[in-house]
Design an enzyme around this catalytic site. Structure first.
Site, PDB file in Angstrom:
ATOM      1  N   ASP A   1       0.846  -1.141   0.007  1.00 56.14           N
ATOM      2  CA  ASP A   1       0.256   0.017   0.022  1.00 56.14           C
ATOM      3  C   ASP A   1       0.782   1.385  -0.018  1.00 56.14           C
ATOM      4  OD1 ASP A   1      -2.370   1.457   0.583  1.00 56.14           O
ATOM      5  OD2 ASP A   1      -3.265  -0.222   1.698  1.00 56.14           O
TER       6      ASP A   1
ATOM      7  N   ASP B   1      -3.200   4.633  -2.350  1.00 52.14           N
ATOM      8  CA  ASP B   1      -4.232   5.004  -1.671  1.00 52.14           C
ATOM      9  C   ASP B   1      -4.611   6.704  -2.021  1.00 52.14           C
ATOM     10  OD1 ASP B   1      -5.774   4.550   1.061  1.00 52.14           O
ATOM     11  OD2 ASP B   1      -4.842   6.421   1.847  1.00 52.14           O
TER      12      ASP B   1
ATOM     13  N   HIS C   1     -10.990  -3.625   3.309  1.00 51.40           N
ATOM     14  CA  HIS C   1     -10.894  -3.087   4.794  1.00 51.40           C
ATOM     15  C   HIS C   1     -11.754  -2.025   5.023  1.00 51.40           C
ATOM     16  CE1 HIS C   1      -8.290  -0.474   2.321  1.00 51.40           C
ATOM     17  NE2 HIS C   1      -8.266  -0.035   3.513  1.00 51.40           N
ATOM     18  N   ASP C   2     -12.198  -1.475   3.818  1.00 50.80           N
ATOM     19  CA  ASP C   2     -13.256  -0.089   4.104  1.00 50.80           C
ATOM     20  C   ASP C   2     -14.692  -0.308   4.181  1.00 50.80           C
ATOM     21  OD1 ASP C   2     -11.195   1.517   4.308  1.00 50.80           O
ATOM     22  OD2 ASP C   2     -10.957   2.140   2.364  1.00 50.80           O
TER      23      ASP C   2
ATOM     24  N   GLU D   1      -6.378   4.010  -6.213  1.00 50.71           N
ATOM     25  CA  GLU D   1      -7.739   3.890  -5.472  1.00 50.71           C
ATOM     26  C   GLU D   1      -8.251   5.220  -5.975  1.00 50.71           C
ATOM     27  OE1 GLU D   1      -9.702   3.886  -1.336  1.00 50.71           O
ATOM     28  OE2 GLU D   1      -8.038   5.061  -1.596  1.00 50.71           O
TER      29      GLU D   1
END
Ligand code: TEU
Ligand code: CA
Length: 616
Positions: free
Chosen positions: A151, A253, A386-387, A312
């Site tokens: 990430d 991200d 994970h969100d 993202e």
């Protein structure tokens, strides 16, 4: 003489004729050859063009498995997953048939937002282990043919990063310009939203230098100033260091957020509605510098290695996504959108899910996004991360009688669409939302902030807790991996940082390995199928069928004269599909045999899913 002459003449004429004929034939032959070669060349050229635009790449053919390291496996009993724990589970990960692991941030961090607040990009978070642990983990992944995508969180860092500590110390510090400041003598800065803040503001006053600093997320996550070339070169150098270590790519991200209008104009709601569909995430992102920064990144870093990059795509839309991933632009490889996971929320509430969300809209979103990348670029597909809450609780049905079927159905969807599938750890077991009853069980900064906002406004806290059970609370998707039926599901011998789901007694790796009909076994079958038929299932053309069918998602995938029909029931009432002139051939997979066909109508059982070849 004349005779001779004549003879000579005749023979000369004859030879000439032969010579002439041969010459003609030869010329024609050459002409034909030249023509054929040029024709061939031009077909080669077009083939080349289509191949170029659909160029085969390892990251297009891969299935990505996302691991939230905090929750995967704890090796030392402190209740927090770690790199050693993960390394010990790599045989399991490999057995799934996946190719790439995407790990959420593992860098040093005070964990205000579980690693999305980085205090040192070149070191490992203490709770997760050491750089030696990392090196062993990477080597063990590569040994098994697994690639590692990290990430990259560079829109912001942690307020505990050395850069920020320096920057805040004085207005003349050399690091000052690494961040965005608003001197208080100019008055209050124009509103920008700060996610995860109870007052909703993206500016925080820092009394030391009498200035506000910008943070799109929590105040513990100050935004980096990408307009400063020093920031860019620090980040590119850091990325190069990780690539030299051997990592295989980055998931970036909120990357469109790195470029913003730093004159910070005031924007009215009317303008926001009119120009940006009311979307702050679009307005605050994709500023003029974005593509320049990404091209620099590509030139100075990415182009040097055979790696995979994923944006993202917060703040991007269908019309801007291609700018990030068009191969000719030399920026990034893929992006992911939020349209799918934003569907079905009740307006005016925080992530409250409408249980009757509309399948027709769902199909349209995924079909429209498929068409964005039909000719060039490449998309991705995901239903959980994970969100997000667990995919089976949100898009399937986690009631005991439907959980297995619906999770297999969703797996069929994810692994039979064009675009690289991102599959979230635990979804292969059909793990469900934990549905906490009290706020004390939550750990996530976002949920805690939203709760406090409602509390301050005197809102309905009970309703909020209820809404988070099916809707959005991120902790639903972050509970520890369920390895077995023992205490804490075999995740830790200590007290887990986030509670383990009670349903671990039925939903766990050990049990599902033993059961041939488990979601786990089904997932492995699907990864195998996608590999075996990559021409059709990875690269093949996608066509939506029966778009208004309210219960069934039906589409075909086809390539090289082979065509399959994918049928997915998204409802507990099953659904039906009219075959018309289609002739069914061999079944590739079916989560609930047999397929009921009567008078050209297929009746699907609740959450039935199948892929079947078409003969015509
Ligand atoms: O999330 C980006 C993002 O847009 C978030 O607002 C996301 O939509 C939100 O979590 C939904 O509730 C990324 C990470 O994936 C997330 O975990 C981080 O918290 C965030 O960036 C900040 O780094
Ligand atoms: Ca640990």
């Amino acid at each position: 003489m004349s005779f001779i002459n004549k003879n000579i003449n005749e023979s000369y004429n004859f030879k000439f004729l032969i010579y002439f004929m041969f010459k003609q034939i030869f010329t024609v032959a050459i002409l034909i050859t030249v023509l054929m070669i040029s024709c061939n060349n031009s077909t080669n050229q077009t083939d080349q063009n289509t191949i170029n635009s659909k160029q085969e790449k390892w990251w297009k053919e891969a299935v990505v498995y996302q691991i939230y390291p905090r929750s995967f496996m704890d090796s030392n009993g402190d209740g927090v997953g770690d790199l050693k724990g993960l390394t010990g589970k790599l045989d399991y990960v490999k057995s799934l048939g996946i190719d790439i692991i995407w790990l959420n941030p593992i860098y040093s961090s005070p964990n205000a937002d579980n690693g999305y607040d980085i205090s040192n990009y070149d070191d490992i978070m203490k709770e997760f282990g050491t750089m030696d642990d990392f090196n062993v983990m990477l080597a063990e992944m590569h040994k098994r043919g697994l690639k590692l995508v990290m990430d990259l969180v560079v829109n912001h860092c942690s307020d505990e990063h050395e850069w920020f500590k320096q920057a805040r110390s004085s207005r003349t510090n050399p690091y000052r310009n690494y961040f965005h400041w608003w001197p208080a003598e100019k008055g209050k800065p124009p509103f920008r939203p700060g996610s995860f803040e109870v007052d909703g503001s993206g500016w925080r006053f820092d009394s030391l230098t009498n200035s506000y600093y910008l943070h799109y997320f929590s105040y513990k996550q100050p935004d980096l100033n990408w307009e400063n070339p020093k920031v860019r070169s620090e980040i590119f150098a850091m990325m190069n260091r990780w690539f030299k270590k051997g990592v295989d790519g980055f998931r970036m991200d909120v990357i469109p957020f790195i470029a913003k209008d730093t004159t910070f104009p005031v924007i009215t709601q009317k303008e926001l509605d009119k120009k940006y569909e009311g979307r702050w995430d679009v307005y605050m992102a994709s500023g003029p510098g974005l593509h320049q920064y990404l091209r620099e990144m590509n030139e100075q870093v990415l182009s040097k290695y055979d790696v995979m990059t994923l944006a993202e795509g917060a703040g991007t839309t269908k019309s801007t996504a291609m700018l990030l991933v068009d191969p000719e632009r030399k920026e990034l490889d893929m992006s992911y959108h939020f349209d799918g996971v934003s569907l079905g929320y009740v307006p005016g509430y925080f992530k409250k899910m409408n249980p009757n969300w509309n399948l027709v809209d769902f199909k349209k979103i995924y079909s429209d996004w498929d068409s964005v990348f039909a000719e060039k670029g490449w998309g991705t597909i995901y239903l959980g991360n994970h969100d997000q809450p667990r995919m089976v609780s949100r898009w399937g049905n986690d009631a005991p009688e439907y959980r297995e079927a619906s999770s297999k159905m969703l797996t069929t969807f994810l692994l039979s669409m064009r675009g690289t599938p991102f599959y979230y750890y635990g979804d292969e077991l059909g793990m469900t939302n934990i549905k906490f009853d009290k706020i004390e069980d939550y750990r996530d900064i976002e949920t805690l902030a939203e709760y406090a906002k409602i509390k301050n406004a005197g809102g309905d806290l009970k309703q909020f807790i209820e809404d988070q059970k099916t809707g959005g609370a991120r902790d639903n998707g972050r509970t520890p991996m369920q390895w077995n039926a023992e205490a804490n599901a075999g995740f830790t011998t200590g007290i887990p940082w986030l509670k383990v789901n009670e349903n671990k007694s039925e939903i766990n790796v050990e049990a599902e390995e033993k059961n041939d009909n488990s979601p786990l076994k089904y997932f492995k079958k699907m990864t195998g199928l996608r590999k075996d038929h990559k021409d059709v299932l990875v690269y093949g053309k996608y066509t939506l069928l029966d778009k208004d069918n309210p219960d069934v998602y039906a589409y075909t995938r086809e390539a090289n004269g082979k065509k399959v029909l994918v049928l997915l029931s998204f409802r507990k009432n099953g659904g039906s599909f009219q075959l018309d002139k289609m002739q069914l051939g061999e079944e590739w997979i079916n989560n609930m045999q047999p397929l009921q066909v009567k008078e050209n109508i297929i009746s699907l059982k609740p959450y039935q899913a199948c892929i079947v070849e078409l003969k015509n």
